[in-house]
Structures are given as structure tokens and as C-alpha cells.
Design an enzyme around this catalytic site. Structure first.
Site, PDB file in Angstrom:
ATOM      1  N   ASN A  16       0.881  -1.166   0.000  1.00  0.00           N
ATOM      2  CA  ASN A  16       0.000   0.000   0.000  1.00  0.00           C
ATOM      3  C   ASN A  16       0.917   1.214   0.000  1.00  0.00           C
ATOM      4  OD1 ASN A  16      -1.439   2.310   0.945  1.00  0.00           O
ATOM      5  ND2 ASN A  16      -3.035   0.989   1.778  1.00  0.00           N
ATOM      6  N   GLU A  44      -3.945   1.628  -2.881  1.00  0.00           N
ATOM      7  CA  GLU A  44      -4.095   3.048  -2.555  1.00  0.00           C
ATOM      8  C   GLU A  44      -3.182   3.894  -3.447  1.00  0.00           C
ATOM      9  OE1 GLU A  44      -5.145   5.659   1.410  1.00  0.00           O
ATOM     10  OE2 GLU A  44      -4.095   3.753   1.685  1.00  0.00           O
ATOM     11  N   TYR A 119      -7.482  -4.016  -2.132  1.00  0.00           N
ATOM     12  CA  TYR A 119      -7.441  -3.031  -1.052  1.00  0.00           C
ATOM     13  C   TYR A 119      -8.798  -3.031  -0.360  1.00  0.00           C
ATOM     14  CZ  TYR A 119      -7.194   1.589   1.202  1.00  0.00           C
ATOM     15  OH  TYR A 119      -7.220   2.621   2.110  1.00  0.00           O
ATOM     16  N   ASP A 159      -3.444  -4.966   0.883  1.00  0.00           N
ATOM     17  CA  ASP A 159      -3.826  -4.439   2.185  1.00  0.00           C
ATOM     18  C   ASP A 159      -5.246  -4.914   2.474  1.00  0.00           C
ATOM     19  OD1 ASP A 159      -4.507  -2.995   4.409  1.00  0.00           O
ATOM     20  OD2 ASP A 159      -4.203  -1.017   3.514  1.00  0.00           O
ATOM     21  N   ASN A 161      -6.597  -5.010   5.510  1.00  0.00           N
ATOM     22  CA  ASN A 161      -7.132  -4.176   6.586  1.00  0.00           C
ATOM     23  C   ASN A 161      -7.807  -4.959   7.717  1.00  0.00           C
ATOM     24  OD1 ASN A 161      -6.671  -1.341   6.751  1.00  0.00           O
ATOM     25  ND2 ASN A 161      -7.638  -1.123   4.744  1.00  0.00           N
ATOM     26  N   ASP A 272       3.399   4.364   4.926  1.00  0.00           N
ATOM     27  CA  ASP A 272       3.147   3.884   6.283  1.00  0.00           C
ATOM     28  C   ASP A 272       3.015   2.365   6.321  1.00  0.00           C
ATOM     29  OD1 ASP A 272       0.785   4.054   4.847  1.00  0.00           O
ATOM     30  OD2 ASP A 272      -0.429   4.782   6.517  1.00  0.00           O
ATOM     31  N   HIS A 273       3.006   1.716   5.165  1.00  0.00           N
ATOM     32  CA  HIS A 273       3.035   0.266   5.051  1.00  0.00           C
ATOM     33  C   HIS A 273       4.414  -0.164   4.551  1.00  0.00           C
ATOM     34  CE1 HIS A 273      -1.431  -0.610   5.190  1.00  0.00           C
ATOM     35  NE2 HIS A 273      -1.433   0.699   4.970  1.00  0.00           N
TER      36      HIS A 273
END
Length: 282
Positions: A16, A44, A119, A159, A161, A272-273
Site C-alpha cells: 500500500n 491506494e 485493497y 492491504d 485491513n 506507512d506500510h
């Protein structure tokens, strides 16, 4: 590893990027240049196809499914060889999965490997966002068995989640009522992989898919793939493992290496991933 997927060695990397243009500004290109990736799955993306083409260059064949809302979500697959076919629909006709599910078939060493970049919605407990997340997970429940039937060499990356097990979130006790670790969400993964404690978990239970990260790492905390920007989460490795490669048993048996490319420091991160990189011997 060869940069071509005409041989028998296949490296799939998934990440991501939290906006691909920002990721490249912050150093993604340098990582990609040295990682010798054959198929790159992005989530993303939040950019246009032309942006991906400009950033990745002519050596990549690019498939991109943008979200209905401009600048949101977006998934992509970039490969050294052209995909033979790709699909972007998931769920019922009235369900908007744009920018969240992209399947492609690739010829690798005389065989076909199906790769899905996905995603899943982040969700928010007790809100319409969570309803949409459950709709997407319901659509995955319908699609996963068909994907297994379509091709015994298939892998879903991205991702997702959801932290499936307590091992997947550092501070899991404080997150049992938060989206990403709700019991109702984790139950979907029980259906995909088997439940924690099931003797056939990750070995034929549920729909039979294999969580490559957990099979490779074993019964340990992490390895985490996402860290909150709050406090010192990254420095303290207080993370979540929410980025996966879920493979069919036949493809999972061909894994030779699994790595989470966690940055050496907070300052060196470009998302951030962290990328999840898996090598397969086809």
C-alpha cells in the site's frame, strides 16, 4: 532472481503506497530499482494511469483500476511481461468495487499464475464505512472459491485491513472493538484460512488458502506491515500485520522466501506500510 518472468523464479511484491506519487518522492524508486521484482502489486494508488506510467517507466506493463471517486483507493499490477487477461469486477452488479480488486493471469515458466491486488476498506465500527467493508468481505467470500477453481496457482495480495489473529497486532487487547480487529471481521479470515486453534488452520481449513506470512514466520508476533503515525509506533515496532499474500495450496508449496521490507528508520519510510515480498519457484 531474473527480472523476467519467463523463467521459473517469480518474485511478487505488494505494498500500500499511500499515494504512489508521494511514495516515489520519498524513495520508492530506489527500493524498486534494487529489489528485482517481477510482479508489483500496489494499493491506494490515488493517481492516474499516466502517473504510474511516468513513474515506473516503459519496462513495466501496467494494469490500473482507479476508484470511482478521484484521488481515492486505486489498485494496480505492474509486471515485466504482459498479462494474458485481467478482471476488475467483484460482487453484485450494484456493488462498487472500483479501485479495490484487480485480477490478472500471467504466463510464468509455461504455467499460468493468477495474481490479485486488493485493497479492503479500512472501515469504522458502527458506521456506514463498516457496512461497506462487510459488503466487500462478503464479495470475497463468493469469489475466493471460484478463484481456486479458476486456477490452482493463484494468490491474493494487498492491504486486507484486518489482523486475523492476536499475533498480528501488537496491542490487540486494546483494539478488539476497533475496525481491523473486530471479531466479525476476523471471522471472515477464519473462513478463508481456518480459525486460530483449528488443527488444519493454514493447511486446508476454511476455503483452503494459505497465509504465506504466518506459515513462514511461524507462531511469533508479527512481522508487522503497518504502523500508526501516532506516538513512537514505528520506532517501538507497535504495528499491525494487515498486508498479506494468501495463496492457493499448490502455489504456497512453491514459496522459497518471504520478507517484509521494513524501513531501517522512520525517516527512511516512503509509505506507512512496508512491502511484502515473496519468491515462488514455479
Amino acid at each position: 532472481m531474473s527480472s523476467s518472468i519467463s523463467g521459473t523464479s517469480l518474485r511478487i511484491a505488494s505494498v500500500n503506497v499511500n499515494g504512489v506519487r508521494a511514495a516515489f518522492r520519498n524513495g520508492m524508486g530506489a527500493w524498486l530499482d534494487k529489489r528485482e521484482v517481477d510482479i508489483l502489486a500496489l494499493q491506494e494508488v490515488r493517481a492516474a494511469t499516466s502517473d504510474l506510467e511516468n513513474l515506473l517507466g516503459d519496462e513495466w506493463d501496467i494494469l490500473h483500476d482507479a476508484a470511482t471517486a478521484k484521488g481515492r483507493a486505486g489498485v494496480a499490477l505492474a509486471s515485466r511481461n504482459k498479462a494474458s487477461i485481467h478482471r476488475v469486477t467483484l460482487g453484485a452488479d450494484d456493488f462498487d468495487s472500483a479501485g479495490r480488486w484487480l485480477e490478472a493471469d500471467y504466463e510464468v515458466g509455461g504455467k499460468v499464475v493468477t495474481v490479485v491486488s486488493t485493497y479492503v476498506h479500512s472501515g469504522e465500527a458502527g458506521t456506514p464505512k463498516q457496512v461497506e467493508k462487510y459488503k466487500f468481505l462478503d464479495a470475497m467470500v463468493e469469489r475466493l472459491p471460484r478463484l481456486m477453481e479458476h486456477n490452482p496457482l493463484s494468490v491474493i495480495v494487498g492491504d486486507l485491513n484486518v489482523g486475523h489473529r492476536t499475533l498480528d497486532i501488537k496491542n490487540w487487547k486494546g483494539n478488539v472493538k476497533r475496525a481491523g480487529f473486530l471479531p466479525e471481521e476476523r471471522a471472515y479470515f477464519d473462513r478463508f484460512l481456518g480459525a486460530e486453534g483449528d488443527p488444519d488452520y493454514n493447511a486446508g481449513a476454511g476455503f483452503g488458502f494459505v497465509d504465506i506470512g504466518r506459515r513462514t514466520a511461524g507462531e511469533v508476533e508479527g512481522p508487522y506491515t503497518w504502523w500508526s503515525a501516532r506516538g513512537q509506533a514505528f520506532d517501538n515496532n507497535t504495528g499491525w500485520r494487515i498486508d498479506y499474500q494468501l495463496a492457493t495450496p499448490e502455489l504456497a508449496a512453491k514459496v522459497t522466501d518471504y520478507t517484509v521490507d521494513r524501513a531501517a528508520s522512520y525517516a527512511e519510510r516512503w509509505s506507512d506500510h512496508a512491502p511484502v515480498v515473496v519468491d515462488y519457484s514455479i
